[in-house]
Design a protein around this motif. Structure first.
Motif, PDB file in Angstrom:
ATOM      1  N   HIS A 224      15.839  48.711  -0.697  1.00  0.00           N
ATOM      2  CA  HIS A 224      15.648  48.939   0.508  1.00  0.00           C
ATOM      3  C   HIS A 224      17.305  49.268   1.271  1.00  0.00           C
ATOM      4  O   HIS A 224      17.642  50.184   1.778  1.00  0.00           O
ATOM      5  CB  HIS A 224      15.071  48.155   1.593  1.00  0.00           C
TER       6      HIS A 224
ATOM      7  N   CYS B 147      15.991  52.907   9.201  1.00  0.00           N
ATOM      8  CA  CYS B 147      14.929  52.721   8.284  1.00  0.00           C
ATOM      9  C   CYS B 147      13.474  53.261   9.221  1.00  0.00           C
ATOM     10  O   CYS B 147      12.415  53.209   8.798  1.00  0.00           O
ATOM     11  CB  CYS B 147      14.606  51.504   7.632  1.00  0.00           C
TER      12      CYS B 147
ATOM     13  N   HIS C 293      19.688  52.317   2.679  1.00  0.00           N
ATOM     14  CA  HIS C 293      20.843  52.307   3.610  1.00  0.00           C
ATOM     15  C   HIS C 293      22.050  52.657   3.402  1.00  0.00           C
ATOM     16  O   HIS C 293      22.912  53.462   4.047  1.00  0.00           O
ATOM     17  CB  HIS C 293      20.775  50.984   4.497  1.00  0.00           C
TER      18      HIS C 293
END
Ligand code: ZN
Length: 250
Positions: free
Chosen positions: A141, A157, A145
């Protein structure tokens, strides 16, 4: 691979699973600190290994070959709610590629607490089997970014652009984790929640108070005429930080 291609990478789900396993296998082989899927200790150098593996296995070594900015990988002992975080300068838009700076910060405590509760632990929509896999999902994740920031100088997100990147690259269907957090562990293990009346002992003396916060320890407000803290009604309190195991519910 060019920068513009980072955003067009798209792997079919079976390939994502195979690549994620490859990262895991190599990380376990190369890290002197990890011996299995259960993380009991981990160091910054392991994050560096993890990053290099993702770069090679998912990004065709884009970062090794083309990224000229600075990237810091770190563990935070203060992050108890967020599992990961990507930090970047406010003026990112005005920086040249060489001046780009990012920090990928990973919570340590969340992964050490992984086994404290027996229940499903879903991260980014993917059910994880152990804390190492959860770490990978959280790291992925943050990598999304990083890529979005690197390509567009902004990242969220909650937006579609990020979500399709995370889906295409890593098969993430959500942007959140359901890993055990300290307040939930406190409730499950000790039956303690915020607002509970509790008692504890210090040097043989018993104190009664109310839990107002739970992090690594509970913050307990104890009525005390000479205390530094005052509530709206003017009643005074002293604040104590008490390990959860030492608290008794009243
Ligand atoms: Zn995010």
């Amino acid at each position: 691979m060019l920068k513009s291609n980072l955003f067009t990478l798209h792997y079919p789900p079976p390939q994502i699973i195979a690549k994620r396993e490859e990262v895991r296998r190599e990380l376990l082989q190369k890290s002197p600190h990890l011996s299995g899927g259960r993380i009991t200790r981990i160091f910054q150098s392991d994050l560096k290994l993890l990053f290099d593996l993702y770069d090679r296995i998912f990004f065709h070594n884009y970062f090794r070959d083309h990224f000229t900015g600075r990237l810091l990988l770190s563990f935070s002992t203060r992050m108890t709610k967020n599992a990961g975080m990507t930090v970047y300068p406010r003026n990112l838009k005005n920086l040249s590629p060489k001046e780009e700076r990012y920090e990928l910060r990973i919570s340590a405590v969340i992964f050490f607490s992984y086994d404290k509760l027996e229940r499903d632990k879903v991260v980014n929509g993917v059910k994880t089997r152990d804390s190492l896999e959860a770490l990978q999902l959280v790291f992925e994740h943050e990598l999304c970014h990083l890529i979005e920031l690197h390509c567009f100088k902004e990242s969220s997100c909650r937006q579609e652009r990020f979500q399709s990147l995370a889906l295409n690259l890593f098969g993430h269907t959500e942007s959140c984790h359901q890993l055990p957090l300290i307040p939930e562990i406190a409730t499950a293990k000790y039956g303690l929640s915020i607002g509970d009346r509790v008692s504890f002992q210090v040097e043989g003396k018993t104190f009664d108070g109310i839990i107002c916060r739970i992090t690594k320890r509970a913050t307990v407000m104890v009525p005390d005429a000479g205390g530094l803290y005052r509530d709206r009604a003017g009643k005074r309190y002293s604040k104590y930080y008490v390990p959860l195991a030492l608290l008794k519910k009243r």
